[in-house]
Design an enzyme around this catalytic site. Sequence first.
Site, PDB file in Angstrom:
ATOM      1  CG  ASP A 142       2.487   0.222   7.951  1.00  0.00           C
ATOM      2  OD1 ASP A 142       2.062  -0.383   6.955  1.00  0.00           O
ATOM      3  OD2 ASP A 142       1.754   0.582   8.896  1.00  0.00           O
ATOM      4  CD  GLU A 169      -3.387  -1.432   5.333  1.00  0.00           C
ATOM      5  OE1 GLU A 169      -3.639  -2.394   6.083  1.00  0.00           O
ATOM      6  OE2 GLU A 169      -2.753  -0.424   5.720  1.00  0.00           O
ATOM      7  CD  GLU A 170      -1.441   2.238   7.533  1.00  0.00           C
ATOM      8  OE1 GLU A 170      -2.194   1.823   8.433  1.00  0.00           O
ATOM      9  OE2 GLU A 170      -0.265   1.859   7.410  1.00  0.00           O
ATOM     10  CG  HIS A 228       0.346   2.665  12.631  1.00  0.00           C
ATOM     11  ND1 HIS A 228      -0.848   2.109  13.052  1.00  0.00           N
ATOM     12  CD2 HIS A 228       0.550   2.200  11.375  1.00  0.00           C
ATOM     13  CE1 HIS A 228      -1.348   1.343  12.091  1.00  0.00           C
ATOM     14  NE2 HIS A 228      -0.504   1.390  11.062  1.00  0.00           N
ATOM     15  CG  ASP A 231       0.872  -3.853   4.994  1.00  0.00           C
ATOM     16  OD1 ASP A 231       1.730  -3.031   5.376  1.00  0.00           O
ATOM     17  OD2 ASP A 231      -0.337  -3.745   5.239  1.00  0.00           O
ATOM     18  CG  HIS A 277      -0.491   0.038   2.521  1.00  0.00           C
ATOM     19  ND1 HIS A 277      -0.174   1.205   3.166  1.00  0.00           N
ATOM     20  CD2 HIS A 277      -0.263  -0.960   3.426  1.00  0.00           C
ATOM     21  CE1 HIS A 277       0.228   0.936   4.400  1.00  0.00           C
ATOM     22  NE2 HIS A 277       0.196  -0.365   4.576  1.00  0.00           N
TER      23      HIS A 277
END
Length: 470
Positions: free
Chosen positions: A292, A326-327, A426, A354, A280
């Site tokens: 990520d 995606e997030e 994140h 991912d 992503h």
Amino acid sequence: MKHIVALLCLFISLQSSAQKVDAETLKTIYNTSLTNGKSYEWLDHLSNQIGGRLSGSLNAERAVEYTKEELESLGLDKVWLQPVMVPRWVRGAPEFAYIETAPGKTTSVNICALGGSIATPYGGVKANLVEVKSIEDLKALGKEKIKGKIVFFNRPMQADLINTFEAYSGCVDQRYSGAIEAAKFGAAGVIVRSMNLRLDDFPHTGSMSYGDLPNSQRIPSAAISTNDAELLSGMLSLDKNIKLYFSQNCKQLKDVQSYNVIGEITGSEFPNEYIVVGGHLDSWDLGDGSHDDGAGVVQSMDVVRLLKESGIKPKRSIRVVLFMNEENGLRGGKKYAKVAKAKGENHVFALESDSGGFTPRGFTFDCSDAVFNKVLQWQPLFKPYLIHYFEKGYGGADINPLKESSKTLVLAGLRPDTQRYFDHHHASNDTFDAVNKRELELGAATMTALVYLFDKYGTSTITAEKQLKN
């Protein structure tokens, strides 16, 4: 009987010869990736020249343009953008928080707004706290003990689980659903312990949801670093009357148009059978999204390049898909699957990366037992590269929607060593310097090798082999 024995001997001989060819092809793929890889160079630009790529942001738009141009430079048969409407949430000014033990006596703590949260009222929120370990604990307390207070969800990831994604899954509900559940009991706000196995000062964002809760009943939700969660819990154990203040300025804006970025090598024998490899393109905004999922993006891009560089001409059409959103919505994955279904496209295999750019360990496969047994026969081909983990399991969030249109589709997920993944996930330390060039390139080669094998043999060949053995 003699004919059967002769056929079996011929089959075994051909199988042995094919394995030697496959071993040499994999060696070429790994050598090319480790000596002439592009994934690290691409990630450098994506991370350091563009940065965090939250859906709907200018950086996300710049990432679309950059990756499209790079795919076009590879000489693929097709490169195009697939429009998709995505949410646009903005963080605003930096968040601020402190613990107050008495008027004028405060200790600053590290927080960040959770993705999708509303802002605090003008001037922030200051209230007493109630600490809980789970949503069940919250419900047990009831409205009388919660109303007007800030709910502090403090359930850590389970440290004794070797599978860190299992540990993550075991506590992420407090982040995603904490605010909507606390709001039902009249809470003033929610603070959630960061999803991190390490004790540090980095708060970790991530998506949260209000479901269908009316706007008037929504409460602000933020993550607190693990070090500060420990501090806050310790202080609460000594004094239940301490207060927490926090202020955040985030806002949900109207949806905007973005794109999935798609490149294709058209198959030489079965052009209407599609193999997808992807990651992503969007990321959270605190760091630059290198693990990520910048790593998955550039590894997927390098798969099609490595196939070409290694002289492999795929039988089936190979698509690299860089999914958007995606997030905080998964809209890119859903849109790709919807279009594929509408066109009647036959997807036979999809592979997603991912889980970060760390050392590859193997794959998980969402497939039938017959296909998985065939995959296990390929395991020795990966052994020289210390790739040993082949298990049935989850493929990936962005490729999972494809299952709706095909019962025979095989999904797979690259599984690197994830012991350090949630140190960065994140958070503001998900940055380029945390990615090792060699580990990233090993992952790109590993993905390319599996795509090569699935393209060469396909699921129909797997079925034919099973029938011949019977």
